[in-house]
Design a protein around this motif. Sequence first.
Motif, short mmCIF file in Angstrom:
data_model
loop_
_atom_site.label_atom_id
_atom_site.label_comp_id
_atom_site.label_asym_id
_atom_site.label_seq_id
_atom_site.Cartn_x
_atom_site.Cartn_y
_atom_site.Cartn_z
N LEU A 1 53.84 93.48 13.47
CA LEU A 1 53.65 94.88 13.12
C LEU A 1 52.23 95.33 13.44
O LEU A 1 52.02 96.42 13.98
CB LEU A 1 53.97 95.11 11.64
N MET A 2 51.26 94.49 13.17
CA MET A 2 49.86 94.82 13.47
C MET A 2 49.67 95.01 14.98
O MET A 2 48.95 95.91 15.41
CB MET A 2 48.92 93.75 12.93
N PHE A 3 50.30 94.17 15.78
CA PHE A 3 50.23 94.32 17.23
C PHE A 3 50.88 95.64 17.65
O PHE A 3 50.33 96.40 18.44
CB PHE A 3 50.91 93.14 17.94
N PHE A 4 52.05 95.93 17.12
CA PHE A 4 52.77 97.16 17.42
C PHE A 4 51.92 98.39 17.09
O PHE A 4 51.90 99.36 17.82
CB PHE A 4 54.09 97.18 16.62
N MET A 5 51.19 98.31 15.97
CA MET A 5 50.38 99.44 15.53
C MET A 5 49.03 99.52 16.25
O MET A 5 48.30 100.48 16.09
CB MET A 5 50.17 99.37 14.02
N GLY A 6 48.70 98.49 17.03
CA GLY A 6 47.46 98.51 17.81
C GLY A 6 46.28 97.85 17.14
O GLY A 6 45.15 97.99 17.60
N TYR A 7 46.51 97.10 16.07
CA TYR A 7 45.41 96.43 15.38
C TYR A 7 45.09 95.05 15.95
O TYR A 7 44.05 94.50 15.64
CB TYR A 7 45.70 96.32 13.88
N LEU A 8 45.98 94.50 16.75
CA LEU A 8 45.74 93.21 17.41
C LEU A 8 45.81 93.41 18.91
O LEU A 8 46.67 94.15 19.40
CB LEU A 8 46.79 92.17 16.99
N ALA A 9 44.93 92.75 19.65
CA ALA A 9 44.92 92.88 21.10
C ALA A 9 46.13 92.22 21.74
O ALA A 9 46.60 92.65 22.79
CB ALA A 9 43.64 92.29 21.68
N GLU A 10 46.62 91.15 21.14
CA GLU A 10 47.80 90.46 21.66
C GLU A 10 48.59 89.89 20.48
O GLU A 10 48.02 89.60 19.44
CB GLU A 10 47.42 89.36 22.64
N PRO A 11 49.90 89.76 20.65
CA PRO A 11 50.70 89.24 19.53
C PRO A 11 50.45 87.77 19.31
O PRO A 11 50.14 87.03 20.24
CB PRO A 11 52.14 89.50 19.99
N LEU A 12 50.54 87.36 18.07
CA LEU A 12 50.45 85.94 17.75
C LEU A 12 51.83 85.35 17.89
O LEU A 12 52.81 85.95 17.49
CB LEU A 12 49.94 85.75 16.32
N ASP A 13 51.92 84.17 18.48
CA ASP A 13 53.22 83.52 18.63
C ASP A 13 53.52 82.71 17.38
O ASP A 13 53.06 81.59 17.22
CB ASP A 13 53.22 82.63 19.87
N ILE A 14 54.26 83.32 16.49
CA ILE A 14 54.57 82.69 15.21
C ILE A 14 55.30 81.36 15.41
O ILE A 14 55.03 80.39 14.71
CB ILE A 14 55.42 83.62 14.33
N LEU A 15 56.21 81.30 16.36
CA LEU A 15 56.98 80.07 16.56
C LEU A 15 56.08 78.93 17.01
O LEU A 15 56.22 77.80 16.55
CB LEU A 15 58.09 80.32 17.57
N VAL A 16 55.15 79.19 17.92
CA VAL A 16 54.24 78.14 18.38
C VAL A 16 53.32 77.71 17.24
O VAL A 16 53.11 76.52 17.02
CB VAL A 16 53.41 78.63 19.59
N LEU A 17 52.80 78.68 16.48
CA LEU A 17 51.91 78.34 15.37
C LEU A 17 52.62 77.50 14.33
O LEU A 17 52.03 76.61 13.72
CB LEU A 17 51.36 79.61 14.72
N SER A 18 53.92 77.75 14.12
CA SER A 18 54.63 77.01 13.08
C SER A 18 54.90 75.56 13.49
O SER A 18 55.25 74.76 12.65
CB SER A 18 55.95 77.71 12.76
#
Length: 84
Positions: free
Chosen positions: A65-82
């Motif tokens: 949601l933060m990426f969608f709203m423009g607060y993050l430059a790129e999305p975090l890959d939740i699956l890789v992080l997990s």
Amino acid sequence: MDAGISVEDFGALATLADSEDIKNQLKDTTEEAAKRGCFGAPTIFGKNKDGKEMMVFGGDRIEHLMFFMGYLAEPLDILVLSKL
């Protein structure tokens, strides 16, 4: 167990929660949530700079949601992080 709230404050909250005003606010909020497609908690809505709305479900989707709203430059890959 210490819940971090005094007996007096808990009593005040319990009294407030039992008020008709609070009960009506809960009913109104629940009806609005159902109309918007909410199906659990936490359901979070956000709008981007173009006014488009996105709904996410679950605390692990806040970064999307933060990426969608423009607060993050790129999305975090939740699956890789997990998998770390």
